[in-house]
Design a protein around this motif. Structure first.
Motif, short mmCIF file in Angstrom:
data_model
loop_
_atom_site.label_atom_id
_atom_site.label_comp_id
_atom_site.label_asym_id
_atom_site.label_seq_id
_atom_site.Cartn_x
_atom_site.Cartn_y
_atom_site.Cartn_z
N GLN A 268 64.37 -124.30 171.18
CA GLN A 268 65.54 -124.73 170.55
C GLN A 268 66.87 -123.84 170.95
O GLN A 268 67.99 -124.12 171.50
CB GLN A 268 65.39 -124.89 169.27
N ASP A 271 67.92 -123.98 174.61
CA ASP A 271 68.61 -125.08 174.90
C ASP A 271 70.08 -124.83 174.34
O ASP A 271 71.00 -125.22 174.97
CB ASP A 271 68.12 -126.24 174.25
N LYS A 276 73.20 -126.99 175.22
CA LYS A 276 72.54 -128.34 175.03
C LYS A 276 72.46 -128.63 173.50
O LYS A 276 71.64 -128.00 172.61
CB LYS A 276 71.26 -128.52 175.46
N GLN A 279 69.36 -132.47 171.06
CA GLN A 279 67.83 -132.10 171.21
C GLN A 279 67.01 -132.80 170.63
O GLN A 279 67.27 -133.41 169.44
CB GLN A 279 67.87 -130.44 171.05
#
Length: 495
Positions: A268, A271, A276, A279
């Motif tokens: 996570q 990302d 990002k 997710q």
């Protein structure tokens, strides 16, 4: 706070009168002298707590209101209450001041009782055309009339639009809160601003390969996990994790997010490092009772908080039941339901894999259950199934990973033994026969049917075709089976 009317002895003959009449706010000139005499009478009777005294008898509040006299109102008041004249308005005060105003009136009376010569409150009045008016009331005993309260100036501010807007905001907030609290999925509102600051500090140090960085510095992942601040969760979250309240849940976060969650959180963070901020992933959490929860997680930094990450919505859907169903279906695809051993499909796949990759040597134990067809014909398939289940028990206990047993036909079984030579295969045969004997002893008094096996062994070394070893194991098994039936026939003839 006005319920009765009296004839006015005031005329708009002065500038002050004109200012009163033309003021752009609702003004009421009232006489509270009778109210004062009533309050003084109660005080003389020993009343010290007016609020408690009024609560004893609701009629006392109505008596107080009846002693207020309206002397005059201005033009704005007539417009506000849709009255064509002061006489019309004063004649319809029961329509203007209706509904439950007691709480507001008690508050106003208590302020006067305590010696305050002014008060403020908010209440609801009604125009003569039926409109609801939310008003802000301000009242002041005029200078020179403190001893009698016979002149009190009351102003009403129309706050209907503000109150309506606030009511809509409150309803919208309540609706949103209800959706949040009663959502059928677990919802978390979190603050990731400290995590963002940590990531930016790493970026500022010139780090570009974040994946390598967190492998070298796993404590950074731990630090980020500790910096997440949970703002709120909903009812489903408490239920899902078995927490009685929010404080208990937050006090046990390390018990919920542990073990596998660390690796998921590292992904996570990767990302987030790559910007990002929305997710989806599947993770493992734990309830406070220790139960494993398979979770489908949706993570989203709110659109207007992309620069701060201080408002993140996380939804968790419990997919444990689905995962168990998938695992069971996968199990059924690879196992024989009756014996709980691997099935022919899995056996074939593993044979192909072992023939390509080993590890060598690979030994094969080919097994046939003697007498199954005869038992089925004589006593039915239920008796035969019982024998097959016992066979599954024997092989299940005899074989340990990485070896495994399989049922590959009606009465045919096999054991694949990777990294096992001829001596290991022979040891496996002895172990199976030992457990077979124990099983027969255990079931001797129950069904009277003994398990009897024909067994053949073969070993395949690197560079040899595995199919050839399979044929050798089958031939050896058939030889053993033939010997079994020949021995059985001889025993019958001797009997």
């Amino acid at each position: 706070m006005a319920l009765s009317a009296a004839a006015s002895d005031v005329s708009p003959s002065t500038d002050l009168d004109a200012m009163f009449d033309l003021a752009p706010v609702s003004l009421w000139l009232e006489d509270y002298s009778e109210l004062r005499r009533m309050l003084d009478g109660w005080r003389a009777q020993g009343v010290t707590d007016l609020v408690a005294h009024l609560a004893e008898d609701p009629q006392r509040v109505r008596d107080c209101m009846a002693r207020l006299k309206v002397l005059r109102v201005n033009q704005y008041t007539l417009q506000l209450f849709a009255a064509d004249s002061q006489e019309t308005l004063l004649g319809a005060l029961d329509s203007v001041f209706r509904g439950d105003m007691s709480a507001t009136v008690v508050h106003e009376l208590d302020q006067l009782w305590r010696g305050q010569l002014s008060f403020e409150s908010e209440t609801v009045n009604y125009a003569l055309d039926g409109r609801r008016l939310d008003v802000r009331v301000r009242a002041r005993v005029l200078p020179g009339h403190e001893a009698t309260w016979n002149r009190v100036l009351v102003s009403l501010d129309d706050v209907t639009e503000r109150v309506a807007a606030q009511r809509r905001r409150d309803e919208s907030e309540q609706y949103a809160r209800s959706l949040f609290d009663r959502s059928p999925v677990s919802l978390w509102v979190e603050d990731f601003s400290a995590v963002r600051s940590l990531l930016e500090s790493i970026r500022a140090r010139g780090i570009t390969d974040f994946a390598t960085f967190i492998k070298v510095h796993p404590e950074f992942v731990t630090r980020c996990m500790q910096e997440i601040r949970v703002i709120d969760v909903n009812h489903e979250t408490l239920r899902m994790f078995g927490a009685p309240d929010l404080a208990t849940l937050l006090g046990n976060i390390p018990r919920i997010f542990r073990d596998e969650m660390r690796e998921s959180f590292a992904e996570q963070l990767q990302d987030l490092w790559n910007h990002k901020t929305v997710q989806l992933r599947e993770v493992i959490n734990y309830s406070l009772s220790g139960e494993v929860l398979n979770i489908h997680m949706q993570f989203a930094v709110q659109e207007d908080r992309q620069d701060t990450w201080d408002l993140v919505l996380v939804s968790l859907v419990d997919i444990t039941a689905r995962k168990k169903a998938e695992a069971y279906l996968e199990y059924l695809g690879k196992h024989d339901v009756l014996t709980q051993l691997c099935n022919r499909t899995y056996y074939t796949e593993e044979l192909n894999r072992l023939s390509r990759k080993g590890p060598w040597p690979v030994s094969i134990v080919a097994i046939d259950l003697n007498g199954l067809k005869q038992l089925n014909d004589q006593e039915g398939h239920a008796a035969g199934d019982s024998l097959l289940r016992r066979m599954g028990e024997v092989l299940g206990k005899a074989v340990d990973p990485p070896s495994w047993p399989a049922r590959i036909g009606g009465d045919e079984f096999a054991v694949l033994l990777p990294m096992t030579d001829e001596r290991g295969a022979e040891a496996m045969r002895e172990r199976i026969l030992t457990l077979l004997d124990m099983n027969n002893q255990f079931h001797a008094g129950q069904s009277g049917h003994a398990l009897s096996l024909a067994i053949g062994l073969a070993t395949c070394h690197a560079g040899e075709p595995l199919e050839a070893a399979l044929l050798r194991a089958d031939r050896a098994m058939y030889v053993d089976k033939a010997n079994h039936y020949e021995t059985t026939a001889q025993e019958r003839r001797l009997a």
